[in-house]
Write an enzyme that holds these catalytic residues in place. Structure first.
Site, mmCIF file in Angstrom:
data_model
loop_
_atom_site.group_PDB
_atom_site.id
_atom_site.type_symbol
_atom_site.label_atom_id
_atom_site.label_comp_id
_atom_site.label_asym_id
_atom_site.label_seq_id
_atom_site.Cartn_x
_atom_site.Cartn_y
_atom_site.Cartn_z
ATOM 1 N N HIS A 72 0.954 -1.117 0.090
ATOM 2 C CA HIS A 72 -0.042 0.174 0.034
ATOM 3 C C HIS A 72 0.877 1.244 0.096
ATOM 4 O O HIS A 72 1.664 1.643 0.983
ATOM 5 C CB HIS A 72 -0.974 -0.026 1.501
ATOM 6 C CG HIS A 72 -1.911 0.967 1.420
ATOM 7 N ND1 HIS A 72 -1.855 1.874 2.588
ATOM 8 C CD2 HIS A 72 -3.025 1.482 0.603
ATOM 9 C CE1 HIS A 72 -2.853 2.743 2.083
ATOM 10 N NE2 HIS A 72 -3.649 2.332 1.188
ATOM 11 N N HIS A 79 -1.016 10.815 -2.699
ATOM 12 C CA HIS A 79 -2.303 10.498 -2.228
ATOM 13 C C HIS A 79 -3.139 11.826 -1.920
ATOM 14 O O HIS A 79 -4.362 11.762 -2.404
ATOM 15 C CB HIS A 79 -1.959 9.990 -0.858
ATOM 16 C CG HIS A 79 -3.460 9.547 -0.178
ATOM 17 N ND1 HIS A 79 -4.271 10.321 0.820
ATOM 18 C CD2 HIS A 79 -3.932 8.327 -0.378
ATOM 19 C CE1 HIS A 79 -5.270 9.578 1.018
ATOM 20 N NE2 HIS A 79 -5.113 8.561 0.727
HETATM 21 O O1 G3P Z 1 -5.900 0.389 -1.811
HETATM 22 C C1 G3P Z 1 -7.122 1.106 -1.470
HETATM 23 C C2 G3P Z 1 -6.791 2.157 -0.573
HETATM 24 O O2 G3P Z 1 -5.504 2.815 -0.960
HETATM 25 C C3 G3P Z 1 -7.611 3.409 -0.537
HETATM 26 O O3 G3P Z 1 -7.664 4.246 0.412
HETATM 27 O O4 G3P Z 1 -6.921 6.628 1.273
HETATM 28 O O5 G3P Z 1 -5.281 4.695 1.177
HETATM 29 O O6 G3P Z 1 -5.827 5.737 -0.947
HETATM 30 P P1 G3P Z 1 -6.276 5.216 0.468
HETATM 31 CA CA CA Z 2 -4.669 4.444 -2.385
#
Ligand code: G3P
Ligand code: CA
Length: 253
Positions: free
Chosen positions: A11, A53
């Site tokens: 992630h 992000h």
């Molecule tokens: O992998 C999905 C996840 O990344 C969605 O949430 O806020 O971490 O982008 P976020």
């Molecule tokens: Ca994400």
């Protein structure tokens, strides 16, 4: 060991150890033997896809400027590493070509689109120039308009609809239900769901999605017992900030 192979997706890269959405984090994820990486992508005002992000560069790169209103040159001057620790000083905001180029043969990238459909012409160019197979790429988004358009533009690339869960204060019902998710996946043409880790994802949930021939991906799973529970149910992937560590905790997965 479960019958189904569940992929461990890093992630924002190896974001437990390195600054999220930087090449340092993505390269570390590959070193840690992640099966894939996930990154967040937005379009700059001069039409370049960058990996950030938030809508603003403030949290990770110190300047409160909207990515959509910034030029690549402005963003390239920023340091997206030092907030995580001195050893990461100088890590910049990557463009999508650099991130795609890092993906080794046999590994995958989940491209999360954080802006709107205006990203697609530039994404088309980046993917075409990347040399990656369609099977190595997935497009994920919360915005259903983005999912619909992604499927039209890239029919051979899998798309997963991102969703959180909310609980009704009066009835306690958790939404969306598995049936509502399936309905949304059919409506948008998505190949599966990518949902937040929640107790509502149980055997029955998995059965309903499987019956509809849809994939099940879960974020963000950094906890060993949660990971084991989901592996036993045979979900398709776990997106985790600690892919290397989590894989080590569950040998023979
Ligand atoms: O992998 C999905 C996840 O990344 C969605 O949430 O806020 O971490 O982008 P976020
Ligand atoms: Ca994400």
């Amino acid at each position: 060991m479960n019958k189904h192979t569940t992929a461990f997706i890093a992630h924002r890269g190896a974001s437990h150890d390195a600054p999220e959405n930087t090449m340092a984090a993505f390269n570390l994820a590959w070193q840690q033997d992640a099966d894939g990486i996930e990154g967040d992508f937005r379009l700059t005002k001069d039409g370049v896809i960058v990996c950030v992000h938030d809508a603003s560069a403030k949290r990770t790169a110190g300047l409160d400027i909207n990515i959509a209103e910034a030029s690549l040159a402005e963003l390239r001057r920023l340091d997206a590493g030092c907030w995580k620790g001195d050893q990461w000083r100088g890590a910049g905001i990557p463009v999508i070509d650099e991130v795609l180029e890092s993906v080794p043969a046999g590994k995958r990238i989940f491209i999360e689109i954080k802006c709107g459909v205006e990203i697609f012409p530039a994404l088309n160019k980046a993917l075409a120039g990347s040399g990656l197979d369609c099977g190595q790429v997935a497009i994920i988004a919360f915005d259903t308009a983005v999912i619909i358009e992604a499927k039209k533009k890239f029919p051979r690339i899998k798309t997963f609809w991102l969703t959180n869960f909310t609980e009704d204060k009066n009835t306690g019902a958790v939404k969306p239900s598995p049936d509502e998710i399936v309905a949304m996946l059919e409506k948008t043409g998505a190949d599966g769901v990518d949902c937040r880790e929640h107790a509502v994802v149980d055997q029955q949930f998995v059965q309903i999605l499987r019956k509809a021939h849809k994939e099940i991906h879960i974020w963000t799973v950094d906890n060993v017992s949660a990971a084991r529970r989901l592996l036993d149910m045979g979900v398709d992937s776990l997106t985790t900030n600690r892919a290397g560590w989590l894989k080590q905790q569950i040998p023979g997965r």
